[in-house]
Write an enzyme that holds these catalytic residues in place. Structure first.
Site, short mmCIF file in Angstrom:
data_model
loop_
_atom_site.label_atom_id
_atom_site.label_comp_id
_atom_site.label_asym_id
_atom_site.label_seq_id
_atom_site.Cartn_x
_atom_site.Cartn_y
_atom_site.Cartn_z
N LYS A 35 6.89 8.66 -0.91
CA LYS A 35 6.35 9.66 -1.84
C LYS A 35 5.33 10.53 -1.12
CE LYS A 35 3.16 6.10 -3.47
NZ LYS A 35 2.92 5.09 -4.52
N ARG A 134 -1.66 0.66 -16.03
CA ARG A 134 -1.28 2.02 -15.68
C ARG A 134 0.08 2.24 -16.34
NH1 ARG A 134 -1.39 3.64 -9.35
NH2 ARG A 134 0.63 2.63 -9.54
N TYR A 259 -24.09 23.98 7.75
CA TYR A 259 -24.49 24.37 6.40
C TYR A 259 -25.50 23.38 5.82
CZ TYR A 259 -20.76 27.84 5.88
OH TYR A 259 -19.96 28.94 6.00
N MET A 307 -15.31 24.56 6.35
CA MET A 307 -13.89 24.78 6.02
C MET A 307 -12.99 24.66 7.25
SD MET A 307 -12.03 28.02 4.19
CE MET A 307 -12.71 27.85 2.57
C1 LIG Z 1 3.07 3.85 -3.81
C2 LIG Z 1 3.74 2.64 -4.35
C3 LIG Z 1 4.05 1.57 -3.50
C4 LIG Z 1 3.63 1.52 -2.06
O1 LIG Z 1 2.27 1.16 -2.00
P1 LIG Z 1 1.50 0.95 -0.61
O2 LIG Z 1 0.17 0.46 -1.01
O3 LIG Z 1 1.45 2.29 0.05
O4 LIG Z 1 2.31 -0.03 0.16
C5 LIG Z 1 4.75 0.50 -4.05
N1 LIG Z 1 5.12 0.49 -5.36
C6 LIG Z 1 4.83 1.51 -6.19
C7 LIG Z 1 5.25 1.43 -7.62
C8 LIG Z 1 4.12 2.61 -5.73
O5 LIG Z 1 3.84 3.62 -6.57
#
Ligand SMILES: *Cc1c(COP(=O)(O)O)cnc(C)c1O
Length: 362
Positions: A35, A134, A259, A307
């Site tokens: 992802k 969640r 800054y 930046m």
């Molecule tokens: C992102 C995600 C993972 C992977 O998690 P990591 O901590 O990066 O290994 C596994 N399962 C779900 C449902 C996720 O959203």
């Protein structure tokens, strides 16, 4: 000429890390999680790095379709499922697998699936909220959701899925891992189907909790969810972010840097200016002292990150000049160390590398 900041992606490190994940869970199948544009590494690079995975998992339906266009024929899983009818149509057309985490998604499946050809089968991953609060059905509602799905002839495999809140942090005062697994076991008791419970933290630190499928993400990129170092698990950093010194200032005691004049020299100093700032994805909240390697020598940031630039202490590094190489993270400086100093996690830094940073691969 582009600016000298470059992210170098090592495809062989992605491949190696996938092998580490597989070796740690020899009896499980592996969803390589890519992802967020493969955690900032680029979807196509992830695809090449993870060719040996059993499936690819992500949350973006449009990127999932892109994986099909790029020729990936093995399973693809949408970890948050589909968001609307158009997505579900795409899931069906591209033969994706999907998480199902709420009743509204089952409503849509009941509407759309009966119009599919008889031979069509959709594999789903029914997600339980086992305590992270969640996504997912609470344990007591899980069986009813399962029954609704099983009543649809177009549903193929139903994998029993949950996500653990505290696998990366044994000291956490919240819900203990074992308690969360116990809730999961209670909710799935007697239901057939493969199980999918492990992210990187489970894969690395809780081998006893791995199940039929593991879902490693961060470890595949050579970083860790916390605890032990990635190196100690034999993982190799896949992204190395480098830049150069583009200016040098010799300053007197009492002079301030950057800054807000947040850093005031207590002695005469040599300060280097690095072509890297928060618009490249470097964390603005990194405090003075955040580790940086210049010409192979570890030093620290000084003053505020701006930046397009930040400053480093070169006082004790001999022979530095404009053009000297700067390592921000990667091979030779763990992204986890930089993240820790900046009060964040390696995940955020990797995902935040900005589009203007040139990416090359080796
Ligand atoms: C992102 C995600 C993972 C992977 O998690 P990591 O901590 O990066 O290994 C596994 N399962 C779900 C449902 C996720 O959203």
């Amino acid at each position: 000429m582009p600016r000298p900041i470059i992210a170098t992606i090592d495809i062989s490190a992605l491949q190696h890390n996938l092998q580490v994940a597989k070796a740690r869970a020899p009896n499980a199948k592996v969803w390589a999680v890519l992802k967020a544009n493969a955690y900032g590494h680029g979807l196509e690079r992830g695809l090449r790095g993870f060719a040996a995975a059993d499936g690819l998992a992500l949350v973006e339906p449009d990127y999932a379709l892109r994986l099909r266009e790029l020729g990936w024929e093995k399973p693809i899983l949408l970890l948050e499922g589909f968001f609307d009818t158009a997505d579900l149509d795409a899931v069906i057309a591209a033969q994706l697998e999907t998480a199902v985490h709420c009743g509204e998604q089952i409503d849509l499946l009941e509407q759309i699936l009966p119009s599919q050809p008889r031979s069509f089968k959709l594999n789903v991953h029914l997600k339980m909220n086992s305590g992270m609060n969640r996504l997912g059905f609470p344990p007591e509602a899980f069986r009813a959701a399962y029954t609704r799905l099983r009543a649809l002839p177009e549903i193929g495999n139903i994998t029993l899925m949950t996500h653990l809140a505290n696998a990366d942090d044994a000291q956490n005062p919240g819900l203990p891992l074992q308690e969360q697994m116990a809730r999961f076991e209670k909710g799935v008791a007697g239901l057939p189907g493969e199980r999918s419970t492990a992210n990187s933290a489970v894969d690395l630190m809780h081998p006893e909790l791995r199940s039929d499928w593991v879902r490693p993400g961060i470890m595949l990129y050579g970083a860790t969810p916390g605890g032990q170092t990635a190196e100690s698990f034999g993982l190799r950093p896949a992204m190395t972010l480098t830049s150069e010194i583009i200016g040098i200032q010799k300053i007197a005691t009492g002079e301030a840097i950057g800054y807000g004049s947040r850093f005031v020299a207590q002695e005469p100093m040599v300060i280097g200016v690095v072509a890297c700032g928060y618009a490249d994805g470097y964390p603005r909240h990194a405090p003075t002292g955040t580790p940086v390697v210049v010409d192979g020598v570890r030093t620290g940031t000084v003053g505020r990150v701006s930046m397009d630039m930040f400053s480093v202490d070169l006082t004790h590094i001999p022979n530095v000049r404009v053009g000297s190489k700067v390592l921000l993270w990667g091979d030779g400086l763990s992204v986890d160390d930089v993240a820790h100093a900046a009060g964040t996690i390696g995940y955020e830094l990797l995902c935040a590398v900005a589009p203007r940073v040139k990416m090359v691969e080796i």
